[in-house]
Design a protein around this motif. Structure first.
Motif, PDB file in Angstrom:
ATOM      1  N   THR A 169       0.721  -1.443  -0.044  1.00  0.00           N
ATOM      2  CA  THR A 169      -0.355   0.433  -0.262  1.00  0.00           C
ATOM      3  C   THR A 169       0.707   1.231  -0.057  1.00  0.00           C
ATOM      4  O   THR A 169       1.903   1.830   0.188  1.00  0.00           O
ATOM      5  CB  THR A 169      -0.701   0.065   1.862  1.00  0.00           C
ATOM      6  N   THR A 170       0.017   1.976  -0.502  1.00  0.00           N
ATOM      7  CA  THR A 170       1.130   4.176  -1.292  1.00  0.00           C
ATOM      8  C   THR A 170       0.601   4.856   0.197  1.00  0.00           C
ATOM      9  O   THR A 170      -0.508   4.773  -0.456  1.00  0.00           O
ATOM     10  CB  THR A 170       0.949   4.694  -2.061  1.00  0.00           C
ATOM     11  N   ILE A 171       0.638   4.735   1.078  1.00  0.00           N
ATOM     12  CA  ILE A 171       0.987   6.180   2.195  1.00  0.00           C
ATOM     13  C   ILE A 171       0.991   6.930   2.191  1.00  0.00           C
ATOM     14  O   ILE A 171       2.665   8.074   1.023  1.00  0.00           O
ATOM     15  CB  ILE A 171       1.616   5.878   4.147  1.00  0.00           C
ATOM     16  N   LEU A 172       0.839   8.427   0.984  1.00  0.00           N
ATOM     17  CA  LEU A 172       0.801  10.469   1.036  1.00  0.00           C
ATOM     18  C   LEU A 172       0.736  10.788   2.432  1.00  0.00           C
ATOM     19  O   LEU A 172      -0.259  10.625   2.832  1.00  0.00           O
ATOM     20  CB  LEU A 172      -0.384  10.091   0.536  1.00  0.00           C
ATOM     21  N   SER A 173       1.431  11.926   2.097  1.00  0.00           N
ATOM     22  CA  SER A 173       1.949  12.311   3.630  1.00  0.00           C
ATOM     23  C   SER A 173       1.477  13.843   2.986  1.00  0.00           C
ATOM     24  O   SER A 173       2.817  14.163   1.734  1.00  0.00           O
ATOM     25  CB  SER A 173       2.647  12.048   4.138  1.00  0.00           C
ATOM     26  N   THR A 174       0.982  14.839   3.718  1.00  0.00           N
ATOM     27  CA  THR A 174       1.544  16.640   3.599  1.00  0.00           C
ATOM     28  C   THR A 174       1.340  16.916   4.396  1.00  0.00           C
ATOM     29  O   THR A 174       0.451  17.299   5.450  1.00  0.00           O
ATOM     30  CB  THR A 174       0.340  16.968   2.524  1.00  0.00           C
ATOM     31  N   THR A 175       2.606  18.121   4.407  1.00  0.00           N
ATOM     32  CA  THR A 175       2.455  18.958   5.665  1.00  0.00           C
ATOM     33  C   THR A 175       2.461  20.887   5.080  1.00  0.00           C
ATOM     34  O   THR A 175       2.483  21.355   5.902  1.00  0.00           O
ATOM     35  CB  THR A 175       3.682  19.376   6.130  1.00  0.00           C
ATOM     36  N   ASN A 176       1.895  20.864   3.449  1.00  0.00           N
ATOM     37  CA  ASN A 176       1.933  22.123   2.770  1.00  0.00           C
ATOM     38  C   ASN A 176       0.109  21.753   2.428  1.00  0.00           C
ATOM     39  O   ASN A 176       0.173  22.388   1.207  1.00  0.00           O
ATOM     40  CB  ASN A 176       2.580  22.508   1.803  1.00  0.00           C
ATOM     41  N   GLY A 177      -0.708  21.430   2.920  1.00  0.00           N
ATOM     42  CA  GLY A 177      -1.981  21.001   2.547  1.00  0.00           C
ATOM     43  C   GLY A 177      -2.059  20.838   1.542  1.00  0.00           C
ATOM     44  O   GLY A 177      -3.409  20.791   0.905  1.00  0.00           O
TER      45      GLY A 177
END
Length: 357
Positions: free
Chosen positions: A106-114
């Protein structure tokens, strides 16, 4: 003869002056369509306030609004396959999970700038297929899988640690949603179609999850009212939508069939008493104005399947569904009278498996 004529006149007067559900539904829209830049299926949405929200779905698509849905923009992601779940905890910090094929990770996506930039990582165990993500703050989060495995992070997802469940016969079923009342006490719900709906429960922050079959079909969402009371929803293609309730912190669950065609996909609380449940493929809603005692069936005005809905406040709510549709709640539309009332047809107290479903 005079008595019959009087009866006819009285009936006509009532019909003309008492606003029926059909009339109300035809004149005022409960949900108003918003313009989006895509036409692919939207499966989940996440809003952090009245302005900022995201929705995800097929083909790696994530769309975002920063003005309450007046306009939506397509965010660039490094994948082009199915995004199963998304969650933001503030205007900048969010996560999503996506699966291309089973058994390749599974691919986990994350963001810290919206969502201006999305980072991707492959989940550490490529034999695990993840189904849902839930963070309680910017460091602590949970992952659920198709086979009942649960993982916890305390460093914003840099590392994930297995969170064990008991050896119950249903512990290996798919997890659809997490909800926590406190740092230590929470639930997860899920199950398998035509076998059982399952509730996972922890009282020690995930040190151990206990499992119990609480319904004949899968659960898709739940809401925790307080330390004792919670409500769950689910369903399947054949038997329709149901709810379950507990008033003793999950020791016992009361199962209620709503006798409505469709699957209860989400619990969207506009107020403590008013609950909207999208029923997915049936293109209808189940709506209650008394905390789930009596239900009304409403057709989705846009004639699409709705898969998720969420309220940030009594006047700010959104729903997402097929064909890239996003709908914003219209608070002026809530005035259901007369027809369309659904009184639950079946109740049963489920304590453990096997149950007399």
């Amino acid at each position: 003869m005079f008595r019959n004529l009087f009866s006819i006149i009285l009936i006509c007067y009532i019909l003309l002056n008492f606003p029926s559900f059909a009339e109300n539904h035809g004149s005022v829209k409960y949900w108003i369509s918003q313009t989006t830049p895509i036409s692919t299926k939207l499966l989940k949405c996440s809003f952090v306030d009245s302005l900022y929200g995201w929705a995800c779905g097929d083909s790696g698509r994530i769309i975002h609004t920063s003005n309450g849905g007046a306009s939506w923009v397509l965010q660039s992601t490094p994948i082009n396959y199915y995004i199963e779940d998304i969650q933001f905890i503030d205007r900048n910090t969010g996560w999503a999970i996506a699966n291309e094929f089973f058994f390749i990770g599974t691919t986990i996506l994350s963001t810290t700038n919206g969502g201006q930039n999305w980072d991707t990582t492959r989940f550490q165990d490529t034999t695990v297929v993840l189904s849902t993500v839930h963070f309680t703050d910017n460091q602590n989060g949970w992952l659920g899988s198709y086979y009942g495995k649960i993982y916890k992070t305390s460093n914003a997802g840099q590392t994930w640690i297995y969170s064990p469940s008991d050896s119950g016969m249903f512990a290996g079923f798919k997890i659809n949603k997490f909800r926590f009342f406190s740092e230590s006490f929470g639930y997860a719900c899920g199950g398998q179609i035509d076998i059982a709906g399952v509730m996972w429960r922890t009282g020690d922050g995930g040190g151990l999850w206990t499992t119990e079959a609480v319904s004949p079909e899968p659960l898709y969402d739940l809401n925790i009212t307080d330390s004792l009371n919670a409500l769950g929803v689910g369903g399947d293609y054949e038997y329709g939508t149901f709810i379950i309730k507990t008033s003793n912190a999950g020791i016992d669950w009361e199962y209620t069939s709503l006798n409505l065609f469709g699957q209860g996909q989400a619990l969207a609380y506009r107020t403590p008493n008013e609950i909207w449940i999208p029923l997915g493929f049936s293109q209808t809603w189940a709506v209650s104005f008394d905390a789930g005692e009596v239900w009304h069936e409403i057709t989705v005005e846009q004639n699409i399947a709705v898969w998720d809905a969420e309220f940030i406040s009594p006047v700010h709510g959104w729903a997402v569904g097929d064909s890239g549709k996003v709908m914003k709640f219209n608070p002026d539309g809530v005035n259901i009278s007369g027809n369309g009332t659904i009184i639950p047809s079946e109740r049963a107290l489920q304590q453990n498996y096997p149950n007399p479903f």
